[in-house]
Design a protein around this motif. Structure first.
Motif, PDB file in Angstrom:
ATOM      1  N   GLN A  48       5.053 -55.480   5.160  1.00  0.00           N
ATOM      2  CA  GLN A  48       4.485 -56.516   5.573  1.00  0.00           C
ATOM      3  C   GLN A  48       3.911 -56.377   6.933  1.00  0.00           C
ATOM      4  N   THR A  49       4.556 -55.731   8.018  1.00  0.00           N
ATOM      5  CA  THR A  49       3.761 -55.571   9.277  1.00  0.00           C
ATOM      6  C   THR A  49       2.482 -55.066   9.262  1.00  0.00           C
ATOM      7  N   PHE A  50       2.445 -54.055   8.446  1.00  0.00           N
ATOM      8  CA  PHE A  50       1.039 -53.336   8.473  1.00  0.00           C
ATOM      9  C   PHE A  50      -0.072 -54.331   7.597  1.00  0.00           C
ATOM     10  N   GLU A  51       0.463 -55.149   6.742  1.00  0.00           N
ATOM     11  CA  GLU A  51      -0.710 -55.917   5.968  1.00  0.00           C
ATOM     12  C   GLU A  51      -0.947 -57.118   7.139  1.00  0.00           C
ATOM     13  N   GLU A  52      -0.055 -57.456   7.613  1.00  0.00           N
ATOM     14  CA  GLU A  52      -0.498 -58.566   8.686  1.00  0.00           C
ATOM     15  C   GLU A  52      -1.091 -58.450   9.865  1.00  0.00           C
TER      16      GLU A  52
ATOM     17  N   THR B 149       5.064 -57.604  14.646  1.00  0.00           N
ATOM     18  CA  THR B 149       5.941 -56.787  13.801  1.00  0.00           C
ATOM     19  C   THR B 149       7.055 -57.637  13.356  1.00  0.00           C
ATOM     20  N   GLN B 150       7.604 -57.207  11.982  1.00  0.00           N
ATOM     21  CA  GLN B 150       8.629 -58.008  11.166  1.00  0.00           C
ATOM     22  C   GLN B 150      10.012 -57.435  11.824  1.00  0.00           C
ATOM     23  N   VAL B 151      10.950 -58.156  11.696  1.00  0.00           N
ATOM     24  CA  VAL B 151      12.367 -57.691  12.370  1.00  0.00           C
ATOM     25  C   VAL B 151      13.397 -57.830  11.472  1.00  0.00           C
TER      26      VAL B 151
END
Length: 292
Positions: A122-126, A242-244
Motif C-alpha cells: 500500500q505504501t508503494f502504491e500510494e 508510509t503505512q504503519v
C-alpha cells in the motif's frame, strides 16, 4: 489504512460545484482546525452561503457538517495514538482472525507477514511519483548539503538513509545529539540545503520547528511521515507517507525502510558514475585504514 478526511476532500474536488469547491479549499487550507469552525465562519471565509457549506459536506458523503466533524475527531484520535492506546487493538486482532494470513509453522508469523506485505504494498502504491522523483532530484544534487533528522525511534531511519548517502555523495550530515552542537548545526542551515525529517506519531514538536527553520532559510525539506501527517509536513517541499500497520502496539517502520532503500537506489542511479567512483574511493580508504 483508511484515507484521511483531507485525502477524501482532495479526491472529490472535481465532483463539487465551484461554490462548494471554495468551501473545500478553505477546509484544506486550514486543515484540520478549520473543520471545527462553525458553518457561518467557514461560509464567510469561503465567501459563500451557509447552505453551500452544508451541501459541500453532503456531497463529500456525510449526513451533515457535525457528521464530517465527527469523522475528523476519529481521525485525530488515531493520529495521536500511543503504544498504550494501541495495545488493546493489537490484542483484539488475533492471528487466526486476520484474513489473508499466510500459512506458516506459527500462525503469528503468518499474520505478521500478511500485515507487512499489505503495508509495504500500500505504501508503494500510494507514493506520488512526482514526490518520489523530487526527493531523488534533491538528494542527488551535488551542490546541496543533505541533513537527516529523526526522532525517538526514527533516528534509526535517518541514520540508515544518511549512512547510505555518505557512501556515494559528499556533504551528508546528521543532527547532533548534544544541545550545543545541535544549536550550531541548525544555525548553519542555508538556502542550498536539503533537510530530511522523519516524524511519525506521536509527533515531536522539535521536528516541526526544524522543518520550519530549514524552510525559512530558503532550503528544501523532505518529510517522511505516516498517513495522518506530521505537523512538519506543512513546511515540506516533499512529503513521503508510509503505512504503519502492525500486529503489535507499536507502529511498523518496515514500509518506511523499504521506501528508503528504493530512494537510495534511485538516487545512486541518478548520480551515476560519479557516485560509483565515490563508492570505490570510500572502499579504498576504508581498507587502507583497517576499517574493513
Amino acid at each position: 489504512m483508511s484515507p484521511t478526511l483531507a485525502d477524501e476532500i482532495r479526491k472529490r474536488l472535481g465532483e463539487l460545484s465551484p461554490a462548494e469547491r471554495k468551501v473545500a479549499r478553505v477546509l484544506l487550507a486550514g486543515y484540520p482546525s478549520a473543520v471545527f469552525e462553525t458553518v457561518a465562519t467557514i461560509a464567510e471565509r469561503a465567501s459563500v452561503s451557509a447552505p453551500t457549506v452544508l451541501r459541500c459536506a453532503s456531497r463529500l458523503g456525510y449526513k451533515g457538517f457535525p457528521d464530517l466533524q465527527a469523522a475528523l475527531r476519529a481521525e485525530l484520535d488515531a493520529r495521536t495514538a500511543s503504544p498504550i492506546t494501541l495495545y488493546g487493538h493489537a490484542e483484539s486482532a488475533r492471528p487466526e482472525e486476520r484474513a489473508g494470513a499466510e500459512r506458516t509453522a506459527d500462525p503469528r508469523l503468518g499474520a505478521a507477514l500478511a500485515l507487512v506485505q499489505q503495508a509495504v504494498s500500500q505504501t508503494f502504491e500510494e507514493v506520488a511519483p512526482h514526490e518520489f522523483d523530487d526527493a531523488v532530484h534533491l538528494l542527488s544534487d551535488p551542490r546541496r548539503r543533505v541533513h537527516v533528522v529523526g526522532g525517538r525511534f526514527t533516528h534509526l531511519l535517518a541514520q540508515y538513509l544518511g549512512l547510505h548517502l555518505t557512501q556515494f555523495r559528499d556533504q551528508v550530515h546528521f543532527l547532533p545529539d548534544r544541545d550545543v552542537e545541535r544549536t550550531s548545526f541548525l544555525t548553519q542551515l542555508a538556502r542550498r540545503d536539503v533537510t530530511v525529517v522523519f516524524d511519525y506519531r506521536r509527533y515531536e514538536p522539535d521536528k516541526t520547528a526544524i522543518a520550519e527553520l530549514a524552510r525559512e532559510r530558503g532550503g528544501k525539506v523532505v518529510v517522511f511521515t505516516d498517513p495522518w501527517l506530521s505537523p512538519a509536513a506543512a513546511h515540506a517541499d516533499v512529503v513521503l507517507t508510509t503505512q504503519v500497520a502492525s500486529n503489535s502496539p507499536y507502529d511498523s517502520l518496515t514500509p518506511a525502510l523499504a521506501l528508503i532503500e528504493s530512494l537510495v537506489a534511485a538516487t545512486l542511479e541518478k548520480i551515476g558514475d560519479e557516485g560509483h567512483e565515490r563508492m570505490k574511493l570510500s572502499e579504498s580508504v576504508a581498507r587502507r585504514t583497517g576499517l574493513i
